[in-house]
Design a protein around this motif. Structure first.
Motif, mmCIF file in Angstrom:
data_model
loop_
_atom_site.group_PDB
_atom_site.id
_atom_site.type_symbol
_atom_site.label_atom_id
_atom_site.label_comp_id
_atom_site.label_asym_id
_atom_site.label_seq_id
_atom_site.Cartn_x
_atom_site.Cartn_y
_atom_site.Cartn_z
ATOM 1 N N HIS A 1 -4.611 -0.035 13.318
ATOM 2 C CA HIS A 1 -5.045 1.310 13.677
ATOM 3 C C HIS A 1 -4.851 2.238 12.480
ATOM 4 O O HIS A 1 -4.095 1.940 11.544
ATOM 5 C CB HIS A 1 -4.234 1.853 14.869
ATOM 6 C CG HIS A 1 -4.160 0.910 16.022
ATOM 7 N ND1 HIS A 1 -5.098 0.865 17.026
ATOM 8 C CD2 HIS A 1 -3.232 -0.057 16.325
ATOM 9 C CE1 HIS A 1 -4.758 -0.058 17.910
ATOM 10 N NE2 HIS A 1 -3.633 -0.631 17.504
ATOM 11 N N GLN A 2 -5.549 3.358 12.530
ATOM 12 C CA GLN A 2 -5.293 4.444 11.584
ATOM 13 C C GLN A 2 -4.133 5.276 12.113
ATOM 14 O O GLN A 2 -4.180 5.784 13.235
ATOM 15 C CB GLN A 2 -6.543 5.307 11.414
ATOM 16 C CG GLN A 2 -7.711 4.592 10.746
ATOM 17 C CD GLN A 2 -8.949 5.469 10.684
ATOM 18 O OE1 GLN A 2 -9.093 6.414 11.441
ATOM 19 N NE2 GLN A 2 -9.857 5.143 9.772
ATOM 20 N N ALA A 3 -3.075 5.398 11.338
ATOM 21 C CA ALA A 3 -1.886 6.118 11.793
ATOM 22 C C ALA A 3 -2.149 7.625 11.783
ATOM 23 O O ALA A 3 -2.844 8.146 10.895
ATOM 24 C CB ALA A 3 -0.698 5.798 10.900
ATOM 25 N N PRO A 4 -1.616 8.334 12.762
ATOM 26 C CA PRO A 4 -1.749 9.805 12.763
ATOM 27 C C PRO A 4 -1.088 10.398 11.513
ATOM 28 O O PRO A 4 0.043 10.057 11.170
ATOM 29 C CB PRO A 4 -1.024 10.233 14.037
ATOM 30 C CG PRO A 4 -0.988 9.006 14.901
ATOM 31 C CD PRO A 4 -0.905 7.854 13.967
ATOM 32 N N GLY A 5 -1.784 11.242 10.817
ATOM 33 C CA GLY A 5 -1.234 11.862 9.622
ATOM 34 C C GLY A 5 -1.435 11.044 8.373
ATOM 35 O O GLY A 5 -0.952 11.420 7.301
ATOM 36 N N GLY A 6 -2.133 9.927 8.458
ATOM 37 C CA GLY A 6 -2.395 9.097 7.285
ATOM 38 C C GLY A 6 -1.595 7.811 7.315
ATOM 39 O O GLY A 6 -0.542 7.698 7.938
ATOM 40 N N PHE B 1 0.809 -1.223 0.000
ATOM 41 C CA PHE B 1 0.000 0.000 0.000
ATOM 42 C C PHE B 1 0.845 1.277 0.000
ATOM 43 O O PHE B 1 0.296 2.372 0.088
ATOM 44 C CB PHE B 1 -0.925 0.002 1.225
ATOM 45 C CG PHE B 1 -2.045 -0.988 1.133
ATOM 46 C CD1 PHE B 1 -3.207 -0.684 0.449
ATOM 47 C CD2 PHE B 1 -1.921 -2.234 1.713
ATOM 48 C CE1 PHE B 1 -4.236 -1.603 0.367
ATOM 49 C CE2 PHE B 1 -2.938 -3.160 1.627
ATOM 50 C CZ PHE B 1 -4.112 -2.850 0.943
ATOM 51 N N SER B 2 2.159 1.137 -0.050
ATOM 52 C CA SER B 2 3.023 2.324 -0.045
ATOM 53 C C SER B 2 3.257 2.804 -1.476
ATOM 54 O O SER B 2 3.442 1.988 -2.400
ATOM 55 C CB SER B 2 4.373 2.002 0.615
ATOM 56 O OG SER B 2 4.191 1.656 1.974
ATOM 57 N N ASP C 1 2.891 2.390 7.575
ATOM 58 C CA ASP C 1 3.104 2.819 6.190
ATOM 59 C C ASP C 1 2.479 4.194 5.995
ATOM 60 O O ASP C 1 1.779 4.706 6.881
ATOM 61 C CB ASP C 1 2.509 1.800 5.202
ATOM 62 C CG ASP C 1 1.004 1.649 5.345
ATOM 63 O OD1 ASP C 1 0.274 2.637 5.145
ATOM 64 O OD2 ASP C 1 0.546 0.524 5.692
ATOM 65 N N HIS C 2 2.722 4.780 4.838
ATOM 66 C CA HIS C 2 2.187 6.111 4.514
ATOM 67 C C HIS C 2 1.286 6.020 3.285
ATOM 68 O O HIS C 2 1.278 6.919 2.444
ATOM 69 C CB HIS C 2 3.336 7.100 4.276
ATOM 70 C CG HIS C 2 4.113 7.402 5.525
ATOM 71 N ND1 HIS C 2 3.790 8.421 6.386
ATOM 72 C CD2 HIS C 2 5.191 6.776 6.063
ATOM 73 C CE1 HIS C 2 4.650 8.444 7.394
ATOM 74 N NE2 HIS C 2 5.512 7.445 7.219
ATOM 75 N N GLY C 3 0.530 4.924 3.208
ATOM 76 C CA GLY C 3 -0.383 4.724 2.103
ATOM 77 C C GLY C 3 -1.730 5.351 2.364
ATOM 78 O O GLY C 3 -1.871 6.271 3.191
#
Length: 467
Positions: free
Chosen positions: A446-451, A370-371, A396-398
């Motif tokens: 979880h949903q990561a802070p900042g996406g 997903f990155s 990840d930052h996806g």
């Protein structure tokens, strides 16, 4: 050659009924025997006391008399006690014969060489109880009372208690049958339910439990509760197997159809251009790889738990570092950043190395998938000094995980809407969750802070390691 017959044990209910009946009957007979012994002892004690009182009166009454029969014939129950004085020497005996038998023990009492004693004798065909006690110097007093009444009372008590004991045996049998029937009722229901499940293959059946407070359950009721709990687990396991088979059949249908189509195209290879043959061959190879991966994942998911003998003491940080190195080779367009602090790097955990490595690889592959190109996957292992837990995070930052998808990301074959266009079978995270559970670990999404998405694994470790 004839085979020896196997001895068949009687049913448990019959054995329990016989045991309970024997126990109750034994207690009843022991009580009757004890009551008989106590009654006989009391009768004899009272009769001896009466005889002692009669002897005291006789000694006082015939204190000045010489040797010989003094009073009574002991022929009648209502008559006073018969008595006689016996000298210590046989030469001092009177001419008339004694009424009661005279032995050497009587002479010894007269000579004060023996204590008073009780004995039994027969006078004119009637049983008597005799007390021999010292009188005045050189004489012994023998006093006798008829004991017919005592013997008759003994026989009456014996007959009464024998009747009570005889009636107690069938009562004990009835009580034993009632105890076995009521006590084994839950076992009977359990056996019937087990046989019904064996016959019908229906794991939804349950044992009916008697109403009552849960805190007052006996051992048999707890056995029934445990059996129902086992049936709950069995039913859930069977349902999970059916879902797995159904989901696998559904998910394998599409790639198998594509494989069949490409195989049929290659059968007409002479009608295709080299470019078309190359594309069909590549698609067939890729689809075979996907189907092989999916089948391997299904085999791994079919394992309920790891065998205990496969566990060994490992450093999870070393396995994580190895998994990150492998992921960098598989996903060259993604940047993997690993952060491992010292307490986490030296922590030890009981695990199956290959399975724990598979867990880390599935999380890393999911993050990399997903990155975006050039995106970053952040991997960290944290542990407080002396703590018995190691926390591993993969971020990840996806596009991240929608709130509606969070409860289902670890379900088998579940793929979010954003992932349906990406390669994969939807089994990686389900397998990761299962491996975590077999290691008593907790894996959450979880949903990561900042996406982006954040996966957190909390793994138990030895609190003494790494300090």
């Amino acid at each position: 050659m004839t085979r020896p017959r196997r001895h068949r044990r009687p049913p448990l209910r019959r054995r329990l009924a016989l045991t309970a009946s024997a126990a109750v009957a034994g207690v009843a007979l022991a009580v009757c025997a004890g009551a008989y012994a106590v009654t006989v002892y009391t009768l004899h004690r009272q009769f001896n006391l009466q005889l002692t009182q009669a002897a005291t009166l006789a000694v006082q009454q015939y204190q000045k008399q010489g040797p010989g029969v003094q009073a009574g014939e002991c022929r009648y129950l209502a008559a006073p006690a018969c008595a006689q004085l016996v000298p210590e020497s046989a030469g001092d005996d009177p001419r008339e014969s004694y009424l009661l038998p005279v032995t050497d023990a009587v002479r010894q009492v007269a000579a004060r060489r023996r204590a008073p004693y009780y004995s039994t004798a027969s006078v004119a065909g009637h049983p008597v109880r005799v007390l021999t006690t010292p009188a005045r110097e050189g004489l012994a007093m023998q006093v006798a009372l008829r004991s017919d009444g005592v013997r008759r009372a003994e026989r009456q008590v014996a007959g009464l208690l024998a009747g009570i004991g005889g009636a107690g045996v069938p009562v004990a049998a009835l009580l034993g049958y009632w105890v076995s029937r009521s006590g084994l009722a839950p076992v009977t229901r359990l056996t019937s339910t087990a046989e019904q499940i064996t016959t019908t293959r229906d794991a939804g059946l349950r044992i009916e439990l008697p109403p009552g407070p849960r805190g007052r359950e006996d051992e048999i009721t707890r056995l029934a509760v445990s059996f129902n709990t086992m049936l709950d687990a069995l039913e859930e396991s069977l349902a999970a197997q059916r879902r797995l088979v159904a989901d696998a059949s559904h998910e394998l249908r599409t790639p198998l159809t594509a494989l069949r189509a490409n195989a049929e195209i290659l059968l007409r290879a002479e009608q295709l251009t080299p470019r078309q043959r190359e594309r069909a061959t590549g698609a067939l190879t890729r689809q075979l790889r996907e189907v092989t991966t999916m089948v391997n994942d299904l085999i791994d998911l079919a394992r309920d738990e790891e065998p205990l003998q496969a566990l060994e003491l490992v450093r999870p940080a070393d396995l994580l570092e190895h998994s990150v190195t492998t992921a960098r080779d598989h996903w060259p367009h993604v940047v993997f950043v690993l952060d491992t602090a010292r307490p986490a790097a030296s922590a030890l955990a009981a695990a199956v190395p290959s399975r724990l490595t598979r867990l880390f690889s599935n999380l890393l592959d999911n993050a990399a998938k997903f990155s975006p190109p050039g995106g970053q996957v952040e991997v960290a292992a944290l542990r407080a000094p002396g703590a018995d837990r190691l926390e591993i995070t993969v971020r990840d930052h996806g596009p991240g995980i929608d709130a509606a998808d969070l409860p289902h990301v670890f379900d088998r074959f579940y793929r979010a809407r954003a992932a349906r266009a990406l390669p994969g079978s939807g089994l990686g995270l389900a397998m990761a969750r299962q491996i975590a559970q077999t290691h008593d670990a907790e894996l959450t999404a979880h949903q990561a802070p900042g996406g982006g998405a954040l996966f957190r694994l909390v793994l138990p470790v030895d609190p003494r390691s790494g300090d």
